[in-house]
Write a protein that holds these residues in place. Sequence first.
Motif, mmCIF file in Angstrom:
data_model
loop_
_atom_site.group_PDB
_atom_site.id
_atom_site.type_symbol
_atom_site.label_atom_id
_atom_site.label_comp_id
_atom_site.label_asym_id
_atom_site.label_seq_id
_atom_site.Cartn_x
_atom_site.Cartn_y
_atom_site.Cartn_z
ATOM 1 N N ALA A 82 3.966 -13.315 9.051
ATOM 2 C CA ALA A 82 5.261 -14.015 8.960
ATOM 3 C C ALA A 82 6.580 -13.167 9.437
ATOM 4 N N CYS A 83 6.051 -11.593 9.123
ATOM 5 C CA CYS A 83 6.966 -10.379 9.629
ATOM 6 C C CYS A 83 6.765 -10.096 10.990
ATOM 7 N N ASP A 84 7.838 -9.628 11.523
ATOM 8 C CA ASP A 84 7.649 -9.035 13.187
ATOM 9 C C ASP A 84 7.432 -7.489 13.081
ATOM 10 N N ALA A 85 7.457 -6.854 12.015
ATOM 11 C CA ALA A 85 7.315 -5.461 11.668
ATOM 12 C C ALA A 85 6.770 -5.291 10.313
ATOM 13 N N VAL A 86 5.961 -4.241 10.143
ATOM 14 C CA VAL A 86 5.517 -4.157 9.041
ATOM 15 C C VAL A 86 5.404 -2.360 8.560
ATOM 16 N N VAL A 87 5.979 -1.916 7.521
ATOM 17 C CA VAL A 87 5.939 -0.602 7.109
ATOM 18 C C VAL A 87 4.616 -0.490 6.256
ATOM 19 N N THR A 88 3.817 0.524 6.424
ATOM 20 C CA THR A 88 2.512 0.571 5.606
ATOM 21 C C THR A 88 1.998 1.699 5.473
ATOM 22 N N PHE A 89 0.935 1.984 4.499
ATOM 23 C CA PHE A 89 0.312 3.087 4.353
ATOM 24 C C PHE A 89 -1.142 2.960 4.865
ATOM 25 N N GLU A 90 -1.786 1.779 4.423
ATOM 26 C CA GLU A 90 -3.064 1.469 4.835
ATOM 27 C C GLU A 90 -3.001 0.475 6.218
ATOM 28 N N HIS A 91 -4.129 0.279 6.760
ATOM 29 C CA HIS A 91 -4.395 -0.648 7.810
ATOM 30 C C HIS A 91 -4.750 -1.964 7.169
ATOM 31 N N SER A 103 1.040 -1.143 -0.006
ATOM 32 C CA SER A 103 0.095 -0.031 0.015
ATOM 33 C C SER A 103 0.912 1.330 0.045
ATOM 34 N N VAL A 104 2.200 1.124 0.376
ATOM 35 C CA VAL A 104 3.203 2.465 0.391
ATOM 36 C C VAL A 104 3.240 2.864 -1.093
ATOM 37 N N GLU A 105 2.824 1.818 -2.261
ATOM 38 C CA GLU A 105 2.870 2.399 -3.441
ATOM 39 C C GLU A 105 2.073 3.699 -3.733
ATOM 40 N N ALA A 159 -4.783 -3.216 22.795
ATOM 41 C CA ALA A 159 -5.043 -4.799 23.422
ATOM 42 C C ALA A 159 -4.289 -5.600 22.724
ATOM 43 N N SER A 160 -3.648 -5.699 21.578
ATOM 44 C CA SER A 160 -2.773 -6.811 21.114
ATOM 45 C C SER A 160 -1.343 -6.718 21.250
ATOM 46 N N GLY A 161 -1.066 -5.329 21.947
ATOM 47 C CA GLY A 161 0.186 -5.184 22.573
ATOM 48 C C GLY A 161 1.275 -4.973 21.097
ATOM 49 N N VAL A 162 0.646 -4.492 19.875
ATOM 50 C CA VAL A 162 1.292 -3.942 18.854
ATOM 51 C C VAL A 162 1.774 -2.477 19.203
ATOM 52 N N VAL A 163 3.032 -2.264 18.794
ATOM 53 C CA VAL A 163 3.620 -0.905 18.887
ATOM 54 C C VAL A 163 3.303 -0.255 17.557
ATOM 55 N N LEU A 164 2.874 0.904 17.482
ATOM 56 C CA LEU A 164 2.585 1.943 16.244
ATOM 57 C C LEU A 164 3.562 3.088 16.321
ATOM 58 N N THR A 165 4.217 3.328 15.415
ATOM 59 C CA THR A 165 5.010 4.486 15.217
ATOM 60 C C THR A 165 4.674 5.142 13.731
ATOM 61 N N TRP A 211 5.262 -4.727 15.525
ATOM 62 C CA TRP A 211 5.530 -3.303 15.383
ATOM 63 C C TRP A 211 5.113 -2.807 14.078
ATOM 64 N N VAL A 212 4.117 -1.712 13.858
ATOM 65 C CA VAL A 212 3.719 -1.437 12.870
ATOM 66 C C VAL A 212 4.346 -0.032 12.561
ATOM 67 N N HIS A 213 4.866 0.589 11.402
ATOM 68 C CA HIS A 213 5.110 1.824 11.095
ATOM 69 C C HIS A 213 4.327 2.391 10.101
ATOM 70 N N SER A 214 3.711 3.518 10.294
ATOM 71 C CA SER A 214 3.001 4.246 9.229
ATOM 72 C C SER A 214 3.767 5.108 8.548
ATOM 73 N N ILE A 215 3.836 5.248 7.207
ATOM 74 C CA ILE A 215 4.440 6.132 6.498
ATOM 75 C C ILE A 215 3.803 7.626 6.512
ATOM 76 N N GLN A 216 2.650 7.616 7.254
ATOM 77 C CA GLN A 216 1.992 8.974 7.260
ATOM 78 C C GLN A 216 2.314 9.622 8.644
ATOM 79 N N ALA A 217 2.140 10.765 8.552
ATOM 80 C CA ALA A 217 2.039 11.606 10.076
ATOM 81 C C ALA A 217 0.707 11.250 10.573
#
Length: 309
Positions: A44-53, A11-13, A80-86, A62-68
């Motif tokens: 299968a990933c420990d972290a994802v860099v993404t635009f959409e959810h 989705s970062v496309e 609740a799921s203990g997922v870090v969001l940056t 860990w999820v990293h959003s490419i947006q502000a």
Amino acid sequence: FELERIGVHESVETVFPPSELAAYLDDLPAEVTVVGDDAAEITACDAVVTFEHRDAYLEVDWVHSIQAGVDRFPFDEFEASGVVLTNSTGIHDRWVGETVAGYLLSFARRIHTAVANQQDRRWDQPDWNDGFTLPGTTACVLGTGTLGSGVAEVLGALGVRVTGVRRSAEPVPGFDEVYATEDLLEGVSDADFVIVTLPLTEQTRHLVDAEVFEAMREDAYFVNVGRGPVVDESALIDALESDSIAGAALDVFETEPLPEESPLWDMDEVIVTPHCAAFTEDYFRAVGDIVRENVERLESGEPFHNRVV
Ligand code: 7N6
């Protein structure tokens, strides 16, 4: 958590090719691969860099959003799921500031009108009193955070007096004057430009309504580079149609893409850009630098940079 595999979601496309970011990060001590919507591929990933959810993100660490803006993500479920969001706040300020400067210069120097006339091969000079210059004008920026400060910096360099509206009237560097949200109407009333840089939250939804447009000067321009729903778009359209404001430059809308039937497309004094105020060829590098920084912090046990959840 251990970081063995980082997925760059396709989705970062929307903003840059996923493969560019994956290649930029290939020196990391983790495998970086482009992932699609297959849930098994994502989990299968420990972290994802993404635009959409995607729901499958609740199973990564860990999820990293490419947006502000992080209004796409369900904070409660991450929590609740203990997922870090940056997020990627801090990279857009200068870029969006330049886009806003472009809008203001276009209105002041009548460039949008010349470009529109050019489509019809029409040589049509502005009236003697249509053009103006920016020094001495005032821009009131709603939101004095990272993005608002970047906008203030670029406009300040062009000689614009910049005021800000924020929750409290505490001074902020780069702003000549600051109003508290309860004095919003006073803040916008003497401005040549009113510029929204706010994120979408419970508090900001429809903060800019008919009352705000009424308080604005008739020769003032409105700019939104924050989020569409911060503005009551039908009140904006009414204000434009009744000439109670001079025009608008809009990068974000209540519905995106902006529907073909929207009257905003056809207005002479409205500049429509397709949610691209922050687009630049450097975007993937700036995102990659934040990801790299956080991988290093994870290794050294320091808190994440730009952590939201
Ligand atoms: C993609 C959107 C943000 O929140 O909306 C902006 O960061 C950027 C360039």
